[in-house]
Design a protein around this motif. Structure first.
Motif, PDB file in Angstrom:
ATOM      1  N   PRO A  54      -4.126   9.630  -0.987  1.00 51.07           N
ATOM      2  CA  PRO A  54      -4.817   9.394   0.312  1.00 51.07           C
ATOM      3  C   PRO A  54      -6.231   9.179   0.111  1.00 51.07           C
ATOM      4  O   PRO A  54      -6.651   8.070   0.804  1.00 51.07           O
ATOM      5  N   GLU A  55      -7.150  10.321  -0.355  1.00 54.11           N
ATOM      6  CA  GLU A  55      -8.410  10.193  -0.394  1.00 54.11           C
ATOM      7  C   GLU A  55      -9.023   8.770  -1.348  1.00 54.11           C
ATOM      8  O   GLU A  55      -9.670   8.216  -0.724  1.00 54.11           O
ATOM      9  N   ALA A  56      -8.319   8.540  -2.554  1.00 53.08           N
ATOM     10  CA  ALA A  56      -8.595   7.614  -3.390  1.00 53.08           C
ATOM     11  C   ALA A  56      -8.392   6.031  -2.492  1.00 53.08           C
ATOM     12  O   ALA A  56      -9.129   5.319  -2.594  1.00 53.08           O
ATOM     13  N   LEU A  57      -7.191   6.161  -1.903  1.00 51.15           N
ATOM     14  CA  LEU A  57      -6.504   4.911  -1.310  1.00 51.15           C
ATOM     15  C   LEU A  57      -7.780   4.705  -0.005  1.00 51.15           C
ATOM     16  O   LEU A  57      -7.850   3.398  -0.041  1.00 51.15           O
ATOM     17  N   VAL A  58      -8.103   5.597   0.651  1.00 53.58           N
ATOM     18  CA  VAL A  58      -9.184   5.224   1.625  1.00 53.58           C
ATOM     19  C   VAL A  58     -10.432   4.651   1.225  1.00 53.58           C
ATOM     20  O   VAL A  58     -10.731   3.354   1.406  1.00 53.58           O
ATOM     21  N   ILE A 103       0.962  -1.348   0.020  1.00 55.18           N
ATOM     22  CA  ILE A 103      -0.005   0.017   0.056  1.00 55.18           C
ATOM     23  C   ILE A 103       0.948   1.307  -0.070  1.00 55.18           C
ATOM     24  O   ILE A 103       1.556   1.436   0.721  1.00 55.18           O
ATOM     25  N   PHE A 104       0.596   2.094  -1.014  1.00 56.61           N
ATOM     26  CA  PHE A 104       1.379   3.253  -1.219  1.00 56.61           C
ATOM     27  C   PHE A 104       0.633   4.565  -1.379  1.00 56.61           C
ATOM     28  O   PHE A 104      -0.220   4.514  -2.189  1.00 56.61           O
ATOM     29  N   ALA A 105       0.638   5.731  -0.360  1.00 55.79           N
ATOM     30  CA  ALA A 105      -0.055   6.751  -0.534  1.00 55.79           C
ATOM     31  C   ALA A 105       1.043   7.676  -1.307  1.00 55.79           C
ATOM     32  O   ALA A 105       1.863   7.849  -0.859  1.00 55.79           O
ATOM     33  N   LEU A 129       0.415   6.105   8.199  1.00 55.06           N
ATOM     34  CA  LEU A 129      -0.224   6.178   9.482  1.00 55.06           C
ATOM     35  C   LEU A 129      -0.975   7.481   9.799  1.00 55.06           C
ATOM     36  O   LEU A 129      -2.030   7.706  10.517  1.00 55.06           O
ATOM     37  N   LYS A 130      -0.537   8.667   9.073  1.00 50.95           N
ATOM     38  CA  LYS A 130      -1.064  10.068   9.216  1.00 50.95           C
ATOM     39  C   LYS A 130      -2.420  10.014   8.267  1.00 50.95           C
ATOM     40  O   LYS A 130      -3.409  10.804   8.671  1.00 50.95           O
ATOM     41  N   HIS A 131      -2.378   9.688   7.020  1.00 55.45           N
ATOM     42  CA  HIS A 131      -3.416  10.093   6.046  1.00 55.45           C
ATOM     43  C   HIS A 131      -4.086   9.062   5.756  1.00 55.45           C
ATOM     44  O   HIS A 131      -5.091   9.426   4.856  1.00 55.45           O
ATOM     45  N   VAL A 132      -4.151   7.880   5.831  1.00 55.03           N
ATOM     46  CA  VAL A 132      -4.733   6.773   5.476  1.00 55.03           C
ATOM     47  C   VAL A 132      -5.624   5.984   6.825  1.00 55.03           C
ATOM     48  O   VAL A 132      -6.985   5.856   6.936  1.00 55.03           O
ATOM     49  N   ALA A 133      -4.683   5.541   7.765  1.00 51.40           N
ATOM     50  CA  ALA A 133      -5.312   4.747   8.853  1.00 51.40           C
ATOM     51  C   ALA A 133      -6.334   5.440   9.714  1.00 51.40           C
ATOM     52  O   ALA A 133      -7.394   4.792   9.935  1.00 51.40           O
ATOM     53  N   PRO A 134      -6.255   6.867   9.902  1.00 52.43           N
ATOM     54  CA  PRO A 134      -7.348   7.575  10.754  1.00 52.43           C
ATOM     55  C   PRO A 134      -8.675   7.427   9.991  1.00 52.43           C
ATOM     56  O   PRO A 134      -9.558   7.311  10.485  1.00 52.43           O
TER      57      PRO A 134
END
Length: 340
Positions: free
Chosen positions: A290-294, A249-251, A330-335
């Protein structure tokens, strides 16, 4: 909430394109990345074991070194090929590494996969018993290892020992209480996941598994996890197991990320063969803003089922870059996914 760790294969290559050009680089950078990951709040540092390859091989010196330089992060393997292992030496090494880390060892085992050489385990002095396969041998070695981790005496003491013995039969030392519940099995099929549940091992499921239904990878993997949990319940164990899945997984946060991985998430699952008799399905990689990854990750059924996610890292790009990769998740996807 999920535990999030990284998984490194520890590749090294003597080329200008690699930041990891020797075995020494791979080992020392693995320690440095584990320290940096702990500072970020990553939950685990895991390593793959491959023999006869320019990758990490003997895991216990590395795990012990990481344990000595960190305080909280889990340290583990995903996975150790048990066809190559002497259960007795391994029990001693694992006990020592676990004590050094103060009980943070999480050992993933497996029956093994195709390696760099033909029947590499025979160079280590092992041969399947007549009428059995090398996979059977790997599972036999694992069962012997599990038995030793119970810490029960089995060896008759010398009546005239060099040092005084405790009473009764002797066990291997050092023994680390609690390690037995922190052993995982890397299952490639539903049946081996069920076998692992019956034996009381946690489950690791990677980015490939036997193609058993023709469905998308994440659907098949989620079904494997549910079958494992049902078998665990039926076995009547008195504790709750853990389940991990691994993903690439890569943001995409900057131009460098896009240059490295901008095309990595465009392909779907792929089909191949682990050996001539086993059709396998390989899970897709994820790479996006990040938004698309989520949104994409929210649809992954197996990640939803697992309590632990291992992020595979491109270790040859160096410690600093891999720290950036982990920090972005950790900062941009997990939360946004409720993992943190």
């Amino acid at each position: 909430m999920k535990k999030i760790g990284f998984l490194s294969f520890g590749h090294w290559a003597p080329s200008l394109q690699s930041q990891t050009r020797s075995a020494g680089d791979a080992l020392l950078q693995s320690i440095d990345l584990s320290v940096a990951a702990e500072e970020l709040g990553v939950d685990g540092a895991y390593f793959r074991v491959h023999h006869f390859a320019r990758q990490l091989a003997s895991p216990f010196p590395l795990l012990a070194a990481i344990g000595a330089k960190t305080q909280n992060i889990e340290i583990g393997t995903a996975v150790i090929d048990m066809r190559y292992e002497n259960a007795f030496y391994m029990a001693e090494d694992a006990g020592a590494a676990d004590l050094i880390s103060n009980g943070r060892l999480q050992l993933g085992l497996s029956r093994g996969s195709p390696e760099q050489v033909i029947d590499g385990w025979r160079y280590f002095g092992y041969q399947p018993e007549e009428g059995t396969t090398d996979a059977d041998m790997g599972r036999q070695h694992a069962e012997a290892f599990l038995g030793l981790l119970k810490g029960e005496g089995f060896a008759e003491p010398n009546p005239r020992p060099m040092f005084p013995n405790p009473p009764g039969l002797l066990r291997l030392e050092p023994h680390s209480e609690g390690l037995r519940k922190r052993i995982w099995w890397g299952a490639g099929s539903n049946s081996t996941a069920i076998w692992a549940a019956k034996l009381g091992m946690n489950l690791q499921s990677s980015t490939l598994k036997n193609d058993e239904s023709g469905e998308p990878f994440h659907i098949q993997q989620a079904a494997q996890i549910r079958a494992y949990r049902q078998a665990w319940k039926e076995a009547g164990h008195n504790w709750t197991p853990r389940v991990s899945v691994s993903r690439s997984i890569f943001a995409l946060m900057n131009d460098r990320d896009r240059a490295y991985f901008g095309n990595a998430g465009r392909d779907g699952d792929s089909i191949g063969h682990i050996d001539e008799n086993t059709r396998a399905i390989f899970g897709r990689s994820y790479a996006a803003e990040p938004e698309a990854l989520v949104k994409e990750l929210a649809q992954d059924e197996a990640i939803k089922e697992a309590d632990t996610l291992l992020l595979t890292v491109p270790n040859q790009l160096g410690v600093d870059y891999n720290t950036h990769v982990l920090e972005a998740i950790l900062k941009h996807v997990a939360p946004a996914l409720g993992w943190r």
